[in-house]
Design an enzyme around this catalytic site. Structure first.
Site, PDB file in Angstrom:
ATOM      1  N   ASP A  53       0.983  -1.262   0.148  1.00 35.22           N
ATOM      2  CA  ASP A  53       0.098   0.100  -0.179  1.00 35.22           C
ATOM      3  C   ASP A  53       0.911   1.311   0.006  1.00 35.22           C
ATOM      4  O   ASP A  53       0.400   2.142  -0.052  1.00 35.22           O
ATOM      5  CB  ASP A  53      -1.017  -0.073   1.112  1.00 35.22           C
ATOM      6  CG  ASP A  53      -0.271  -0.027   2.606  1.00 35.22           C
ATOM      7  OD1 ASP A  53       0.702  -0.357   2.605  1.00 35.22           O
ATOM      8  OD2 ASP A  53      -1.125   0.016   3.623  1.00 35.22           O
ATOM      9  N   SER A  54       2.172   0.959  -0.060  1.00 35.18           N
ATOM     10  CA  SER A  54       3.261   2.156  -0.140  1.00 35.18           C
ATOM     11  C   SER A  54       2.578   2.885  -1.567  1.00 35.18           C
ATOM     12  O   SER A  54       3.236   3.751  -1.935  1.00 35.18           O
ATOM     13  CB  SER A  54       4.660   1.629  -0.181  1.00 35.18           C
ATOM     14  OG  SER A  54       4.891   0.494  -1.020  1.00 35.18           O
ATOM     15  N   ASP A  92      -1.101  -6.204  -0.337  1.00 36.10           N
ATOM     16  CA  ASP A  92      -1.361  -5.617   0.889  1.00 36.10           C
ATOM     17  C   ASP A  92      -2.762  -5.545   0.986  1.00 36.10           C
ATOM     18  O   ASP A  92      -3.659  -5.239   0.184  1.00 36.10           O
ATOM     19  CB  ASP A  92      -0.705  -4.208   0.857  1.00 36.10           C
ATOM     20  CG  ASP A  92       0.439  -4.161   1.908  1.00 36.10           C
ATOM     21  OD1 ASP A  92       0.777  -5.063   2.879  1.00 36.10           O
ATOM     22  OD2 ASP A  92       1.006  -3.122   1.892  1.00 36.10           O
ATOM     23  N   LYS A 122      -0.951  -9.400   3.019  1.00 34.93           N
ATOM     24  CA  LYS A 122      -0.203  -8.813   4.094  1.00 34.93           C
ATOM     25  C   LYS A 122      -1.103  -7.946   4.916  1.00 34.93           C
ATOM     26  O   LYS A 122      -1.823  -6.940   4.405  1.00 34.93           O
ATOM     27  CB  LYS A 122       0.830  -8.133   3.629  1.00 34.93           C
ATOM     28  CG  LYS A 122       1.871  -7.565   4.772  1.00 34.93           C
ATOM     29  CD  LYS A 122       3.345  -7.046   4.342  1.00 34.93           C
ATOM     30  CE  LYS A 122       3.423  -5.833   3.769  1.00 34.93           C
ATOM     31  NZ  LYS A 122       2.802  -4.773   4.475  1.00 34.93           N
ATOM     32  N   GLU A 124      -1.516  -5.497   8.538  1.00 36.77           N
ATOM     33  CA  GLU A 124      -0.597  -4.835   9.688  1.00 36.77           C
ATOM     34  C   GLU A 124      -1.318  -5.161  11.182  1.00 36.77           C
ATOM     35  O   GLU A 124      -2.351  -5.277  11.229  1.00 36.77           O
ATOM     36  CB  GLU A 124      -0.398  -3.327   9.836  1.00 36.77           C
ATOM     37  CG  GLU A 124       0.427  -2.914   8.356  1.00 36.77           C
ATOM     38  CD  GLU A 124       0.472  -1.453   8.146  1.00 36.77           C
ATOM     39  OE1 GLU A 124      -0.064  -0.531   9.050  1.00 36.77           O
ATOM     40  OE2 GLU A 124       1.038  -0.830   7.195  1.00 36.77           O
ATOM     41  N   GLU A 191       9.166  -4.062  10.402  1.00 36.42           N
ATOM     42  CA  GLU A 191       9.557  -2.488  10.017  1.00 36.42           C
ATOM     43  C   GLU A 191      10.115  -1.611  11.220  1.00 36.42           C
ATOM     44  O   GLU A 191       9.521  -1.500  12.188  1.00 36.42           O
ATOM     45  CB  GLU A 191       8.426  -2.004   9.293  1.00 36.42           C
ATOM     46  CG  GLU A 191       8.562  -0.566   8.737  1.00 36.42           C
ATOM     47  CD  GLU A 191       7.744  -0.253   7.467  1.00 36.42           C
ATOM     48  OE1 GLU A 191       7.069  -0.893   7.275  1.00 36.42           O
ATOM     49  OE2 GLU A 191       7.815   1.051   7.090  1.00 36.42           O
TER      50      GLU A 191
HETATM   51  O1  KIV Z   1       3.400  -1.191   1.577  1.00 41.48           O
HETATM   52  C1  KIV Z   1       4.809  -1.579   1.653  1.00 41.48           C
HETATM   53  O2  KIV Z   1       5.497  -1.423   0.306  1.00 41.48           O
HETATM   54  C2  KIV Z   1       5.271  -2.283   2.501  1.00 41.48           C
HETATM   55  C3  KIV Z   1       6.701  -2.569   2.774  1.00 41.48           C
HETATM   56  C4  KIV Z   1       7.514  -1.617   3.003  1.00 41.48           C
HETATM   57  C5  KIV Z   1       6.995  -3.763   3.834  1.00 41.48           C
HETATM   58  O3  KIV Z   1       4.408  -2.559   3.603  1.00 41.48           O
END
Ligand code: KIV
Length: 279
Positions: A53-54, A92, A122, A124, A191
């Site tokens: 989600d970056s 994510d 993924k 959090e 992280e």
């Molecule tokens: O969103 C993302 O790119 C991440 C990584 C930095 C682990 O969660």
């Protein structure tokens, strides 16, 4: 399928990634958000490609990840899947797509697999996300956890800061990591935590830890490709190693193109076709 069609290459699976820890083999994870970059990082040998989600920050230009939607992740998941031949695709779960209830988390995870072509998802959080992780794993969807700095909690954490510096915080992060493993996740991202804490967690868990700003003791590492390729020279955090400096390369190339277009030196005849009417 025609007998002449090339056999599809086998994709890296969640059980194979788990087995890499047992063998002491390091896991290389990198982000991608589109098919072109997915093809390149796949060919470079990345084991896991993360549609993070970056995307909200490095692609959408937002100050954080909080505005990313399920539809955004489905779109980028499909784009990346189209470019992969071997790497495992993890997508994510965006902010507020799993925090409400385990049922909401399961529905959102299912969409990542069906619409976003994810092999795993993924999410959090440790202790607080354990019921969601358990529900998703029980439905047969592999889960990657994420503890330490969890960017979706940026406001609660007071910014993008190293977590776990004092003993009480470190114990909470260890408890979070143990809760993620106990809930059935097959891998966990650590992280921005001190190196010694990451080493302790890596030793305690039987699932692989993948670090970002968590030091060398993790079972694997992950970086956002914009950072490792040096696409934004303004962003220089300590945990990033730049393997290229592409901001300058890209700017120089596009500057040369603009100059040639304006000088009418591109295109030349070698870049065009001659038809009957033009001969
Ligand atoms: O969103 C993302 O790119 C991440 C990584 C930095 C682990 O969660």
């Amino acid at each position: 399928m025609s007998s002449h069609a090339p056999a599809p290459q086998r994709r890296v699976t969640a059980p194979e990634l788990l087995a890499m820890k047992a063998r002491g083999e390091a896991i290389a994870m990198v982000t991608a958000y589109d098919a072109s970059m997915a093809r390149l990082v796949d060919a470079a040998g990345a084991d896991i490609v993360l549609v993070g989600d970056s995307v909200g920050m490095v692609v959408q230009g937002q100050p954080d990840t909080l505005r990313v939607t399920l539809d955004d992740m489905a779109y980028h998941g499909r784009c990346v899947a189209a470019g992969l031949a071997r790497a495992h695709l993890c997508v994510d779960m965006p902010f507020m797509s799993y925090q409400v209830s385990a049922a909401q988390a399961l529905t959102s995870a299912g969409k990542r697999v069906q619409d976003g072509r994810a092999q795993s998802v993924k999410l959090e959080g440790g202790v607080r996300s354990a019921p969601a992780i358990r529900a998703i794993v029980e439905a047969g969807i592999p889960v990657v956890g994420h503890v330490g700095l969890t960017p979706q909690s940026v406001h609660a954490m007071g910014g993008f800061k190293v977590q776990g510096k004092d003993d009480a915080q470190a114990q909470r992060i260890l408890d979070d990591a143990l809760a993620v493993e106990d809930a059935g996740a097959f891998c966990i991202v650590l992280e921005m935590v001190p190196m010694e804490l990451a080493a302790r967690i890596t030793e305690r868990l039987s699932i692989p830890t993948v670090g970002i700003g968590a030091g060398p003791a993790c079972d694997g590492q992950v970086l956002v490709y914009h950072d490792l390729l040096g696409l934004d020279a303004r962003f220089q955090p300590r945990f990033v190693k730049r393997y290229a400096h592409l901001e300058g390369t890209v700017t120089d190339a596009v500057t040369a193109y603009v100059r040639e277009v304006k000088a009418r030196t591109f295109p030349t005849r070698e870049h065009g076709w001659v038809g009957r009417s033009g001969s």
